[in-house]
Every structure is written in C-alpha cells, then in structure tokens.
Design a protein around this motif. Structure first.
Motif, PDB file in Angstrom:
ATOM      1  N   VAL A  89       0.802  -0.841   0.256  1.00 32.45           N
ATOM      2  CA  VAL A  89       0.226   0.233  -0.058  1.00 32.45           C
ATOM      3  C   VAL A  89       0.819   1.133  -0.013  1.00 32.45           C
ATOM      4  O   VAL A  89       2.520   1.064   0.719  1.00 32.45           O
ATOM      5  N   ARG A  90       0.750   1.519  -0.782  1.00 30.93           N
ATOM      6  CA  ARG A  90       0.915   3.470  -0.115  1.00 30.93           C
ATOM      7  C   ARG A  90       0.323   3.502   0.400  1.00 30.93           C
ATOM      8  O   ARG A  90      -0.486   4.653   0.850  1.00 30.93           O
ATOM      9  N   LEU A  91       1.206   4.757   1.071  1.00 25.37           N
ATOM     10  CA  LEU A  91       0.852   5.293   2.427  1.00 25.37           C
ATOM     11  C   LEU A  91       1.031   7.078   2.391  1.00 25.37           C
ATOM     12  O   LEU A  91       2.236   7.976   1.977  1.00 25.37           O
ATOM     13  N   ASP A  92      -0.314   7.660   2.768  1.00 24.85           N
ATOM     14  CA  ASP A  92       0.010   8.767   2.362  1.00 24.85           C
ATOM     15  C   ASP A  92      -0.898   9.987   3.469  1.00 24.85           C
ATOM     16  O   ASP A  92      -1.925  10.221   3.589  1.00 24.85           O
ATOM     17  N   GLY A  93       0.406  10.215   4.739  1.00 26.07           N
ATOM     18  CA  GLY A  93      -0.270  10.724   5.462  1.00 26.07           C
ATOM     19  C   GLY A  93      -1.101   9.694   6.536  1.00 26.07           C
ATOM     20  O   GLY A  93      -0.463   8.562   6.471  1.00 26.07           O
ATOM     21  N   GLU A  94      -3.140   9.696   6.445  1.00 24.84           N
ATOM     22  CA  GLU A  94      -3.500   8.775   7.293  1.00 24.84           C
ATOM     23  C   GLU A  94      -4.226   7.674   6.384  1.00 24.84           C
ATOM     24  O   GLU A  94      -4.148   6.726   7.062  1.00 24.84           O
ATOM     25  N   GLN A  95      -3.635   8.363   5.409  1.00 24.47           N
ATOM     26  CA  GLN A  95      -4.279   7.487   3.929  1.00 24.47           C
ATOM     27  C   GLN A  95      -3.255   6.349   3.238  1.00 24.47           C
ATOM     28  O   GLN A  95      -2.689   6.702   3.089  1.00 24.47           O
ATOM     29  N   GLU A  96      -4.572   5.470   3.216  1.00 24.16           N
ATOM     30  CA  GLU A  96      -3.404   3.844   2.343  1.00 24.16           C
ATOM     31  C   GLU A  96      -4.665   3.666   1.101  1.00 24.16           C
ATOM     32  O   GLU A  96      -5.268   4.080   0.813  1.00 24.16           O
ATOM     33  N   THR A  97      -3.285   3.487  -0.032  1.00 23.95           N
ATOM     34  CA  THR A  97      -3.763   3.261  -1.210  1.00 23.95           C
ATOM     35  C   THR A  97      -2.867   2.122  -2.039  1.00 23.95           C
ATOM     36  O   THR A  97      -2.432   1.269  -1.718  1.00 23.95           O
ATOM     37  N   VAL A  98      -4.066   0.705  -1.732  1.00 21.81           N
ATOM     38  CA  VAL A  98      -3.496  -0.234  -2.329  1.00 21.81           C
ATOM     39  C   VAL A  98      -3.026   0.007  -4.086  1.00 21.81           C
ATOM     40  O   VAL A  98      -3.858  -0.115  -5.081  1.00 21.81           O
ATOM     41  N   VAL A  99      -1.371  -0.217  -3.522  1.00 26.11           N
ATOM     42  CA  VAL A  99      -1.215  -0.547  -5.299  1.00 26.11           C
ATOM     43  C   VAL A  99      -0.947  -1.879  -5.635  1.00 26.11           C
ATOM     44  O   VAL A  99      -0.413  -2.248  -6.464  1.00 26.11           O
ATOM     45  N   GLN A 100      -1.064  -2.983  -4.703  1.00 26.64           N
ATOM     46  CA  GLN A 100      -0.475  -4.007  -4.901  1.00 26.64           C
ATOM     47  C   GLN A 100      -1.175  -4.913  -4.502  1.00 26.64           C
ATOM     48  O   GLN A 100      -1.318  -5.014  -2.781  1.00 26.64           O
ATOM     49  N   GLU A 101      -2.248  -5.583  -4.847  1.00 29.61           N
ATOM     50  CA  GLU A 101      -3.821  -6.419  -4.193  1.00 29.61           C
ATOM     51  C   GLU A 101      -3.273  -7.699  -3.597  1.00 29.61           C
ATOM     52  O   GLU A 101      -1.902  -7.792  -3.961  1.00 29.61           O
ATOM     53  N   PRO A 102      -3.085  -8.379  -1.754  1.00 32.41           N
ATOM     54  CA  PRO A 102      -2.689  -8.717  -1.968  1.00 32.41           C
ATOM     55  C   PRO A 102      -2.952 -10.299  -2.561  1.00 32.41           C
ATOM     56  O   PRO A 102      -3.458 -10.516  -3.178  1.00 32.41           O
ATOM     57  N   SER A 103      -1.268 -10.512  -3.574  1.00 33.93           N
ATOM     58  CA  SER A 103      -0.893 -11.755  -4.540  1.00 33.93           C
ATOM     59  C   SER A 103      -0.107 -12.552  -3.941  1.00 33.93           C
ATOM     60  O   SER A 103       0.691 -12.836  -3.033  1.00 33.93           O
ATOM     61  N   THR A 104      -0.687 -13.435  -4.404  1.00 31.01           N
ATOM     62  CA  THR A 104       0.101 -15.626  -3.540  1.00 31.01           C
ATOM     63  C   THR A 104       1.582 -15.373  -4.526  1.00 31.01           C
ATOM     64  O   THR A 104       2.176 -14.954  -5.124  1.00 31.01           O
ATOM     65  N   GLN A 105       2.641 -15.798  -3.248  1.00 34.59           N
ATOM     66  CA  GLN A 105       4.177 -15.810  -3.767  1.00 34.59           C
ATOM     67  C   GLN A 105       4.292 -17.664  -3.446  1.00 34.59           C
ATOM     68  O   GLN A 105       4.038 -17.644  -1.826  1.00 34.59           O
ATOM     69  N   GLY A 106       5.032 -18.652  -3.737  1.00 35.91           N
ATOM     70  CA  GLY A 106       5.381 -19.763  -3.359  1.00 35.91           C
ATOM     71  C   GLY A 106       6.598 -19.279  -2.699  1.00 35.91           C
ATOM     72  O   GLY A 106       7.235 -18.951  -2.701  1.00 35.91           O
ATOM     73  N   ILE A 107       6.350 -20.015  -1.128  1.00 36.42           N
ATOM     74  CA  ILE A 107       7.213 -20.690  -0.261  1.00 36.42           C
ATOM     75  C   ILE A 107       7.970 -22.023  -0.269  1.00 36.42           C
ATOM     76  O   ILE A 107       7.027 -22.597  -0.441  1.00 36.42           O
ATOM     77  N   ASP A 108       8.430 -21.934   0.656  1.00 37.00           N
ATOM     78  CA  ASP A 108       9.708 -23.347   1.511  1.00 37.00           C
ATOM     79  C   ASP A 108       8.245 -23.729   2.419  1.00 37.00           C
ATOM     80  O   ASP A 108       9.207 -22.952   3.385  1.00 37.00           O
ATOM     81  N   ALA A 109       8.276 -24.482   2.567  1.00 32.96           N
ATOM     82  CA  ALA A 109       7.184 -24.259   3.830  1.00 32.96           C
ATOM     83  C   ALA A 109       7.253 -25.015   4.865  1.00 32.96           C
ATOM     84  O   ALA A 109       8.041 -25.460   6.267  1.00 32.96           O
ATOM     85  N   ASN A 110       8.804 -25.538   4.524  1.00 31.35           N
ATOM     86  CA  ASN A 110       9.890 -26.211   5.285  1.00 31.35           C
ATOM     87  C   ASN A 110      10.888 -25.404   5.762  1.00 31.35           C
ATOM     88  O   ASN A 110      11.966 -25.568   6.776  1.00 31.35           O
ATOM     89  N   SER A 111      11.533 -24.268   5.365  1.00 25.70           N
ATOM     90  CA  SER A 111      12.263 -23.385   5.604  1.00 25.70           C
ATOM     91  C   SER A 111      11.976 -21.664   6.743  1.00 25.70           C
ATOM     92  O   SER A 111      10.498 -21.105   6.388  1.00 25.70           O
ATOM     93  N   SER A 112      12.406 -21.630   7.593  1.00 33.85           N
ATOM     94  CA  SER A 112      11.611 -20.487   8.593  1.00 33.85           C
ATOM     95  C   SER A 112      12.583 -19.381   7.869  1.00 33.85           C
ATOM     96  O   SER A 112      11.923 -18.178   8.526  1.00 33.85           O
ATOM     97  N   VAL A 113      12.701 -18.962   6.810  1.00 32.53           N
ATOM     98  CA  VAL A 113      13.051 -17.647   6.577  1.00 32.53           C
ATOM     99  C   VAL A 113      12.374 -17.524   4.842  1.00 32.53           C
ATOM    100  O   VAL A 113      12.552 -18.629   4.285  1.00 32.53           O
ATOM    101  N   ILE A 114      11.577 -16.659   4.577  1.00 33.08           N
ATOM    102  CA  ILE A 114      10.746 -15.883   3.578  1.00 33.08           C
ATOM    103  C   ILE A 114      11.679 -15.001   3.051  1.00 33.08           C
ATOM    104  O   ILE A 114      11.621 -13.690   3.698  1.00 33.08           O
ATOM    105  N   GLY A 115      11.986 -15.357   1.669  1.00 28.77           N
ATOM    106  CA  GLY A 115      13.019 -13.866   1.023  1.00 28.77           C
ATOM    107  C   GLY A 115      12.622 -13.744  -0.607  1.00 28.77           C
ATOM    108  O   GLY A 115      12.368 -14.731  -1.092  1.00 28.77           O
ATOM    109  N   PHE A 116      12.557 -12.532  -0.962  1.00 29.63           N
ATOM    110  CA  PHE A 116      12.464 -12.415  -2.692  1.00 29.63           C
ATOM    111  C   PHE A 116      13.136 -11.355  -2.742  1.00 29.63           C
ATOM    112  O   PHE A 116      13.429 -10.764  -2.278  1.00 29.63           O
ATOM    113  N   THR A 117      13.111 -11.180  -3.756  1.00 30.74           N
ATOM    114  CA  THR A 117      13.796  -9.560  -5.159  1.00 30.74           C
ATOM    115  C   THR A 117      12.210  -9.580  -5.733  1.00 30.74           C
ATOM    116  O   THR A 117      11.539 -10.591  -6.435  1.00 30.74           O
ATOM    117  N   PHE A 118      12.301  -8.036  -6.218  1.00 32.25           N
ATOM    118  CA  PHE A 118      11.590  -7.444  -7.019  1.00 32.25           C
ATOM    119  C   PHE A 118      11.468  -8.563  -8.524  1.00 32.25           C
ATOM    120  O   PHE A 118      12.169  -8.436  -8.610  1.00 32.25           O
TER     121      PHE A 118
END
Length: 161
Positions: A89-118
C-alpha cells in the motif's frame, strides 16, 4: 448456635481464601493476565538476498530506479504452508492506497526464512506507483492480520543536467 454458624462461615471463608488462590499451595503469586499478542514480524529490506541464508542483505529501505529491491522475514519456525500473500500500500499521511492487491507467492513450507527480490526493475515500479512511502504486509492464506510488515520508500532519481 449462631456462634457455630459464624465459626463455620469463617472456616469456609478461610479455606476458600487459602485454597482458592492460584499458586497459594506453593507460595506463588496469583497469575496476572498475559500481554496481548505481539505485532507482526519485521520485514527486512535490502538490495539482494544472501545466497546461503536467503535473508535480505545490503540493508536499506530507500530505493532509486537503479536499485534492486529484496526483502525477507525470519520466522520462529517454518510456516508449514507453501504460499503467502503479499500486499503493498502507498502511504499518504493517514490514507492508504493499495498498489498491489494481496498476491500469492510460493514459498518453501519447511524454511523459517521467506525472501524475495522484486521480479520487475525498480524503475518500472517507480513508473507505476510513483515515488513515496509504502508499506508491505505479508499474510498467511485465510488470515485477517499480517504476520509480517515493513515500510520502504521509492525515491525519484534527479535527472542529470
């Protein structure tokens, strides 16, 4: 007779006081309410992911058009699920605008670290969303509250004259 009743009531009251208090038999203080749940875990931002740990390195939360964006979260234990949802979400003072709706990302279910690059260059992100302050939230599927959150800033690079 009323002395008998008074003694009985006093005796019951004393037993309730001594036995009824949690921890009284061990001389422990009575329990106190537990604190409310901690807030979301912090998302770490950087310009790359460590090849060994998968965590964001070269820490920064300010990105120019030429900077790659990486992020990671270290969990106490592996999540046991293969997907997460990432919202921005973009933050403009108290207002928030969603710029990326919640999108699914695949992860390793057995790893305690979640990491991505854009997946797209930061210059394209800047063109689409514009410079400013942003919040990222990461959710488990079906959860109402994020388990991780962080903020970053996209910075307009001045044009050289």
């Amino acid at each position: 007779m009323w002395l008998g009743w008074a003694a009985a009531v006093l005796g019951v009251g004393l037993v309730v006081f001594l036995v009824g208090r949690a921890g009284s038999e061990a001389g422990l203080p009575s329990p106190t309410p537990s604190p409310s749940a901690a807030g979301p875990l912090a998302i770490s931002f950087g310009t790359a992911l460590d090849a060994t740990t998968g965590e964001a390195i070269d820490p920064t939360d300010r990105f120019r058009a030429t900077d790659p964006i990486a992020y990671s979260v270290r969990l106490a234990s592996a999540p046991g699920v293969a997907t997460i949802l990432v919202e921005i979400v973009r933050l403009d003072g108290e207002q928030e605008t969603v710029v990326q709706e919640p999108s699914t990302q695949g992860i390793d279910a057995n790893s305690s670290v979640i990491g991505f690059t854009f997946a797209v260059p930061t210059s394209e992100v800047l063109d689409a969303w514009g410079p400013g302050d942003y919040a990222m939230r990461i959710y488990l599927p079906g959860a109402g509250d994020p388990f991780a959150a962080g903020r970053f800033t996209l910075v307009e690079t001045p044009v050289a004259s």
